[in-house]
Motif scaffolding. Structure first.
Motif, PDB file in Angstrom:
ATOM      1  N   MET A   1       0.881  -1.139   0.122  1.00 28.03           N
ATOM      2  CA  MET A   1      -0.109  -0.141   0.048  1.00 28.03           C
ATOM      3  C   MET A   1       0.827   1.526   0.017  1.00 28.03           C
ATOM      4  SD  MET A   1      -2.905   1.207   2.645  1.00 28.03           S
ATOM      5  CE  MET A   1      -2.017   1.839   3.834  1.00 28.03           C
ATOM      6  N   THR A   2       0.552   2.300  -1.054  1.00 26.32           N
ATOM      7  CA  THR A   2       1.364   3.611  -0.715  1.00 26.32           C
ATOM      8  C   THR A   2       0.882   4.282   0.546  1.00 26.32           C
ATOM      9  OG1 THR A   2       0.883   3.577  -3.169  1.00 26.32           O
ATOM     10  CG2 THR A   2       1.896   5.627  -2.180  1.00 26.32           C
ATOM     11  N   ILE A   3       2.016   4.702   1.125  1.00 33.68           N
ATOM     12  CA  ILE A   3       1.940   5.593   2.319  1.00 33.68           C
ATOM     13  C   ILE A   3       2.236   7.175   1.825  1.00 33.68           C
ATOM     14  CG2 ILE A   3       2.731   6.222   4.616  1.00 33.68           C
ATOM     15  CD1 ILE A   3       3.758   3.168   4.755  1.00 33.68           C
ATOM     16  N   HIS A   4       1.275   8.216   1.924  1.00 34.51           N
ATOM     17  CA  HIS A   4       1.249   9.286   1.473  1.00 34.51           C
ATOM     18  C   HIS A   4       1.696  10.228   2.556  1.00 34.51           C
ATOM     19  CE1 HIS A   4      -1.604   7.738  -1.509  1.00 34.51           C
ATOM     20  NE2 HIS A   4      -0.962   8.559  -2.468  1.00 34.51           N
ATOM     21  N   VAL A   5       2.824  11.070   2.385  1.00 31.32           N
ATOM     22  CA  VAL A   5       3.230  12.100   3.307  1.00 31.32           C
ATOM     23  C   VAL A   5       2.991  13.508   2.954  1.00 31.32           C
ATOM     24  CG1 VAL A   5       5.108  10.544   4.275  1.00 31.32           C
ATOM     25  CG2 VAL A   5       5.440  12.031   2.592  1.00 31.32           C
ATOM     26  N   GLU A   6       2.509  14.272   4.037  1.00 28.13           N
ATOM     27  CA  GLU A   6       2.428  15.788   3.748  1.00 28.13           C
ATOM     28  C   GLU A   6       3.814  16.512   3.526  1.00 28.13           C
ATOM     29  OE1 GLU A   6      -0.279  17.773   6.296  1.00 28.13           O
ATOM     30  OE2 GLU A   6      -1.447  16.289   6.170  1.00 28.13           O
ATOM     31  N   ILE A   7       4.027  17.291   2.245  1.00 26.66           N
ATOM     32  CA  ILE A   7       5.224  17.721   2.190  1.00 26.66           C
ATOM     33  C   ILE A   7       4.837  19.468   1.603  1.00 26.66           C
ATOM     34  CG2 ILE A   7       6.517  15.777   1.455  1.00 26.66           C
ATOM     35  CD1 ILE A   7       6.239  16.878  -1.597  1.00 26.66           C
ATOM     36  N   GLU A   8       6.242  20.308   1.983  1.00 30.21           N
ATOM     37  CA  GLU A   8       5.880  21.700   1.193  1.00 30.21           C
ATOM     38  C   GLU A   8       7.016  22.145   0.283  1.00 30.21           C
ATOM     39  OE1 GLU A   8       3.766  23.904   1.834  1.00 30.21           O
ATOM     40  OE2 GLU A   8       2.558  22.851   3.455  1.00 30.21           O
ATOM     41  N   PRO A   9       6.989  21.483  -0.961  1.00 28.13           N
ATOM     42  CA  PRO A   9       7.839  21.841  -2.013  1.00 28.13           C
ATOM     43  C   PRO A   9       7.818  23.290  -2.420  1.00 28.13           C
ATOM     44  CG  PRO A   9       6.148  20.394  -3.042  1.00 28.13           C
ATOM     45  CD  PRO A   9       5.845  20.589  -1.514  1.00 28.13           C
ATOM     46  N   LYS A  10       9.335  23.869  -2.873  1.00 27.12           N
ATOM     47  CA  LYS A  10       9.201  25.207  -3.170  1.00 27.12           C
ATOM     48  C   LYS A  10       8.316  25.483  -4.314  1.00 27.12           C
ATOM     49  CE  LYS A  10      13.674  26.728  -1.562  1.00 27.12           C
ATOM     50  NZ  LYS A  10      14.923  26.879  -1.812  1.00 27.12           N
ATOM     51  N   ILE A  11       8.366  24.319  -5.558  1.00 23.90           N
ATOM     52  CA  ILE A  11       7.651  24.571  -6.711  1.00 23.90           C
ATOM     53  C   ILE A  11       6.703  23.145  -6.906  1.00 23.90           C
ATOM     54  CG2 ILE A  11       9.000  26.363  -8.032  1.00 23.90           C
ATOM     55  CD1 ILE A  11      10.540  23.673  -9.428  1.00 23.90           C
ATOM     56  N   LEU A  12       5.982  23.350  -7.957  1.00 23.37           N
ATOM     57  CA  LEU A  12       4.923  22.169  -8.140  1.00 23.37           C
ATOM     58  C   LEU A  12       5.345  21.848  -9.922  1.00 23.37           C
ATOM     59  CD1 LEU A  12       1.906  23.074  -6.158  1.00 23.37           C
ATOM     60  CD2 LEU A  12       3.520  21.172  -5.865  1.00 23.37           C
ATOM     61  N   TYR A  13       6.413  21.891 -10.310  1.00 19.75           N
ATOM     62  CA  TYR A  13       6.558  21.590 -11.669  1.00 19.75           C
ATOM     63  C   TYR A  13       6.603  20.137 -11.942  1.00 19.75           C
ATOM     64  CZ  TYR A  13       8.404  26.292 -12.886  1.00 19.75           C
ATOM     65  OH  TYR A  13       8.339  27.548 -13.156  1.00 19.75           O
ATOM     66  N   PHE A  14       5.279  19.615 -11.898  1.00 18.94           N
ATOM     67  CA  PHE A  14       5.237  18.132 -12.176  1.00 18.94           C
ATOM     68  C   PHE A  14       5.069  17.542 -13.426  1.00 18.94           C
ATOM     69  CE2 PHE A  14       2.586  18.593  -8.102  1.00 18.94           C
ATOM     70  CZ  PHE A  14       3.341  17.431  -7.501  1.00 18.94           C
ATOM     71  N   GLY A  15       5.928  18.507 -14.319  1.00 13.04           N
ATOM     72  CA  GLY A  15       6.440  18.011 -15.594  1.00 13.04           C
ATOM     73  C   GLY A  15       5.730  18.539 -16.690  1.00 13.04           C
ATOM     74  N   SER A  16       5.949  19.505 -17.487  1.00 12.61           N
ATOM     75  CA  SER A  16       5.258  19.932 -18.721  1.00 12.61           C
ATOM     76  C   SER A  16       6.216  20.447 -19.654  1.00 12.61           C
ATOM     77  CB  SER A  16       4.446  21.053 -18.337  1.00 12.61           C
ATOM     78  OG  SER A  16       4.916  21.928 -17.316  1.00 12.61           O
ATOM     79  N   SER A  17       5.913  20.553 -20.775  1.00  8.03           N
ATOM     80  CA  SER A  17       6.866  20.845 -21.927  1.00  8.03           C
ATOM     81  C   SER A  17       7.377  22.133 -21.952  1.00  8.03           C
ATOM     82  CB  SER A  17       6.481  20.281 -23.380  1.00  8.03           C
ATOM     83  OG  SER A  17       5.116  20.703 -23.582  1.00  8.03           O
ATOM     84  N   ILE A  18       8.495  22.468 -22.354  1.00  8.44           N
ATOM     85  CA  ILE A  18       9.227  23.725 -22.255  1.00  8.44           C
ATOM     86  C   ILE A  18       8.746  24.520 -23.504  1.00  8.44           C
ATOM     87  CG2 ILE A  18      11.343  25.028 -22.495  1.00  8.44           C
ATOM     88  CD1 ILE A  18      12.574  22.764 -20.346  1.00  8.44           C
ATOM     89  N   VAL A  19       8.501  25.820 -23.322  1.00  8.81           N
ATOM     90  CA  VAL A  19       8.279  26.691 -24.412  1.00  8.81           C
ATOM     91  C   VAL A  19       9.350  27.981 -24.616  1.00  8.81           C
ATOM     92  CG1 VAL A  19       6.636  28.335 -25.613  1.00  8.81           C
ATOM     93  CG2 VAL A  19       5.965  26.189 -24.323  1.00  8.81           C
ATOM     94  N   LEU A  20       9.725  28.076 -25.734  1.00  6.89           N
ATOM     95  CA  LEU A  20      10.747  29.278 -25.752  1.00  6.89           C
ATOM     96  C   LEU A  20       9.985  30.386 -26.481  1.00  6.89           C
ATOM     97  CD1 LEU A  20      13.669  30.142 -25.349  1.00  6.89           C
ATOM     98  CD2 LEU A  20      14.465  28.930 -27.378  1.00  6.89           C
TER      99      LEU A  20
END
Ligand code: FMN
Length: 209
Positions: A1-20
């Motif tokens: 079973m996955t155990i979830h923990v509470e965290i406070e990351p500085k950013i939420l860049y969960f993965g998206s493509s880069i645009v120039l």
């Protein structure tokens, strides 16, 4: 079973493509800036930007830009455009994070400007995809945030001909397009294809033709 923990990351860049994004400065020189908070819907794109960036100022003043999509082979060019801004003087909050003024982003990144068809800002030759776009609406974030979502409409689409499907020239072959993904602060490409979406019946090429 996955155990979830509470965290406070500085950013939420969960993965998206880069645009120039290329835009025009007041003095007629081009600016270039990497960003990754972009999402697409039909022929529109929503761009999440700091309103303090030179790019947002240029887009709001000129009403247009080019969205250049880099492939994974352009990481060093994107890195060279990191922690620099076309704004002079550098806003205090950015200077405190180590940003420096750079008036010649094309020169710094060794990328090549290519004239656009419908907008003044140049395209980036080395990027396989160029989307000429017009600004439709500015959506401010809740104050006191200085973020804005800039809604643009894609007017003209240029792609490396190697990316198109042989018998369907208006379709991009997804197995040939390798977008650069910002996953937190690491660059990734895509993994292998896993399967086909049922949406391909709606948006994919008509394979009976
Ligand atoms: C990979 C990458 C992704 C970025 N994503 C964003 C973003 O989504 N939104 C944003 O406002 N800035 C983003 N930035 C930071 C901008 O590039 C930075 O603010 C830059 O100074 C803008 O340049 P300008 O002031 O000349 O427009 C990103 C930077 C990098 C390197």
């Amino acid at each position: 079973m996955t155990i979830h923990v509470e965290i406070e990351p500085k950013i939420l860049y969960f993965g998206s493509s880069i645009v120039l994004i290329s835009t025009m400065n007041v003095d007629g020189t081009p600016n270039l800036a990497p960003m990754s908070s972009a999402w697409w819907l039909n022929r529109s794109c929503m761009l999440g930007l700091s309103s303090k960036s030179q790019t947002a100022l240029n887009m709001i003043r000129e009403g247009e830009c080019v969205l250049n999509l880099p492939s994974i082979d352009l990481i060093s060019a994107i890195e060279s455009l990191t922690l620099v801004t076309g704004r002079n003087p550098v806003p205090e909050s950015k200077a405190a994070r180590g940003y420096q003024f750079e008036p010649d982003k094309f020169g710094k990144s060794k990328l090549t400007p290519l004239p656009s068809r419908d907008v003044k800002a140049p395209r980036v030759q080395e990027c396989p995809v160029h989307l000429e776009a017009k600004l439709i609406k500015v959506h401010p974030f809740e104050e006191p945030s200085s973020l804005v979502a800039l809604e643009v409409h894609i007017e003209k689409i240029h792609v490396d001909q190697e990316l198109t499907m042989k018998d369907h020239p208006n379709y991009i072959n997804p197995s040939k397009w390798n977008p650069m993904i910002m996953n937190f602060c690491e660059y990734f490409g895509l993994s292998e294809q896993l399967s086909t979406s049922r949406l391909s019946a709606v948006f994919g090429p008509d394979v009976t033709k």
